[in-house]
Design an enzyme around this catalytic site. Structure first.
Site, short mmCIF file in Angstrom:
data_model
loop_
_atom_site.label_atom_id
_atom_site.label_comp_id
_atom_site.label_asym_id
_atom_site.label_seq_id
_atom_site.Cartn_x
_atom_site.Cartn_y
_atom_site.Cartn_z
N ASP A 59 20.87 -19.86 -52.05
CA ASP A 59 20.63 -19.50 -51.33
C ASP A 59 20.70 -18.73 -50.05
OD1 ASP A 59 21.63 -20.88 -49.53
OD2 ASP A 59 20.40 -22.55 -50.15
N GLU B 64 23.42 -23.11 -59.76
CA GLU B 64 22.41 -24.00 -58.74
C GLU B 64 21.28 -23.53 -58.15
OE1 GLU B 64 24.57 -25.96 -55.22
OE2 GLU B 64 23.12 -24.27 -54.03
N GLU C 162 17.03 -20.36 -46.43
CA GLU C 162 17.40 -20.13 -47.70
C GLU C 162 16.41 -20.75 -48.30
OE1 GLU C 162 20.64 -20.99 -44.77
OE2 GLU C 162 18.62 -21.85 -44.68
N HIS D 188 26.05 -27.18 -38.70
CA HIS D 188 25.68 -25.61 -38.50
C HIS D 188 24.22 -24.51 -38.82
CE1 HIS D 188 25.69 -25.84 -43.37
NE2 HIS D 188 25.31 -24.78 -42.96
N ARG E 221 20.71 -23.13 -39.05
CA ARG E 221 20.20 -21.81 -38.05
C ARG E 221 19.28 -22.87 -37.50
NH1 ARG E 221 20.15 -16.52 -38.01
NH2 ARG E 221 21.59 -16.44 -39.62
N HIS F 27 32.38 -24.81 -37.17
CA HIS F 27 31.99 -23.44 -37.53
C HIS F 27 32.34 -22.54 -37.23
CE1 HIS F 27 28.49 -21.13 -38.71
NE2 HIS F 27 28.08 -21.66 -39.81
#
Length: 394
Positions: free
Chosen positions: A102, A124, A138, A215, A217, A248
């Protein structure tokens, strides 16, 4: 290589490298495929190092869009990736393009292939949270990639149902299992050759481990700081547990979670962790606290309970199986959920790595990459259609 079908595999981020590496290896074993890994530069050297864990190197490394003032906004990132991937695909003879998951690289790869009239294979495929704006961006990426794909490799039966609900034809879907299970178990068996003293010390330590990552967003800023503060509280309550906070690549994200943890004696901040070392740590941990979709799946390979610091997840199988629990990003909720896990009998005993597939594993049987490669051959008319992962296998 004459007569082989050239398949471009688009890799932008570390999770994509992890999940596509086993598929590339399986394609290399066929008589008909010539796989070519194209990296987009989203995660730069981290992707190269992760591919190297599986003995792979990219054929081409594209330059990512840059922004001197900070992270590249999603729109500009996607546009830049689309332009560079489009140029690359036009310049080569490609019979199919594989994208995974994604990310902006996956969406750009699918769009570039579609515009070039090259078949798109989505590894996936079919994960859905039900909210187009969460996880952002995503969830929307996955829905858009589905519209462009010719073959949908769904990791689970739930993912297949999601695709059918979106109108995808049943004969365009193959249920494969999730390739991350293949990857994480293979990587966890790599011998330890770590040259970083702190990582080597962690790997050799026998105390219970908790792996922590953050991590996403939508969690940037205060939510990630709350996660860090929750881990600080837990580190004081459980001094005999080691908390490993995997960094990260984004410095501001890393700083936000680490600012409450730097003076804690049982918290380790080793910086970026090579994938095989991370897999070994995960295999002997007692708990994971994460907002990562991939780690929700990787932890399942070892029967590891996961506290998911998000309000929803597209990996619903882990929640349904009881391995994962949604806890959000409120400090008190994270602490309470961890306390509940630690209170279970035997959880804080030092665990030895056991068989990698405790039953039931909601994400597959470790043979997903083989099915993915076979499905690509079927799409191109070069191999029989593989059987779906069945109820009995999961």
């Amino acid at each position: 290589m004459s007569g082989r079908q050239r398949i471009a595999i688009v890799v932008g981020t570390r999770p994509e490298a992890v999940k596509l590496a086993p598929v590339v290896r399986e394609l290399q074993r066929t008589r008909w495929a010539e796989p070519a890994v194209l990296t987009t530069g989203q995660h730069g050297a981290v992707v190269r190092n992760t591919l190297a864990c599986f003995g792979l190197r990219p054929e081409a490394e594209l330059a990512p869009p840059a922004n001197a003032r900070g992270p590249v906004p999603v729109a500009e990132l996607t546009a830049g990736l689309l332009s560079s991937l489009g140029s690359r695909l036009r310049a080569t003879d490609v019979h199919a393009v594989l994208v995974q998951g994604d990310t902006s690289s996956a969406l750009a790869g699918a769009m570039a292939a579609f515009f070039a009239k090259i078949p798109v294979v989505h590894v996936e495929a079919g994960l859905r949270s039900g909210d187009a704006r969460s996880p952002f961006p995503e969830e929307a990426h996955r829905r858009m990639i589905a519209e462009l794909s010719d073959l949908h490799l769904a990791p689970t039966r739930a993912a297949r149902r999601n695709l059918r609900a979106q109108g995808v034809a049943a004969d365009r879907i193959v249920v494969t299992g999730n390739t991350v299970i293949d990857a994480v178990v293979a990587a966890s068996r790599n011998p330890c050759h770590c040259t970083v003293p702190e990582l080597r010390e962690i790997e050799q330590d026998s105390v219970p481990l908790v792996v922590v990552t953050a991590h996403r967003r939508e969690n940037w800023g205060e939510p990630i700081r709350r996660v860090g503060r929750a881990v600080a509280v837990l580190s004081r309550q459980y001094p005999d547990v080691t908390f490993v906070v995997a960094a990260h690549m984004n410095p501001s994200v890393r700083t936000a979670i680490e600012e409450s943890l730097r003076d804690r004696p049982n918290v380790r901040l080793p910086g970026p962790i090579p994938y095989d070392a991370f897999a070994r740590l995960l295999s002997r941990s007692v708990l994971a606290i994460t907002d990562s979709g991939g780690i929700q799946e990787e932890a399942a390979a070892f029967g590891l309970p996961i506290l998911v610091t998000r309000d929803n997840t597209e990996r619903t199988e882990g929640v349904d199986s009881g391995l994962a629990r949604l806890v959000g990003t409120e400090e008190t909720e994270i602490v309470a959920a961890a306390e509940k896990e630690f209170a279970r009998e035997g959880v804080l005993d030092v665990r030895k790595p056991d068989l990698p597939f405790p039953r039931p594993n909601p994400y597959g049987d470790g043979r997903a990459a083989r099915r993915c490669a076979a499905a690509c051959g079927w799409l191109l008319g070069l191999a029989p259609r593989p059987s779906d992962l069945t109820d009995q296998e999961t």
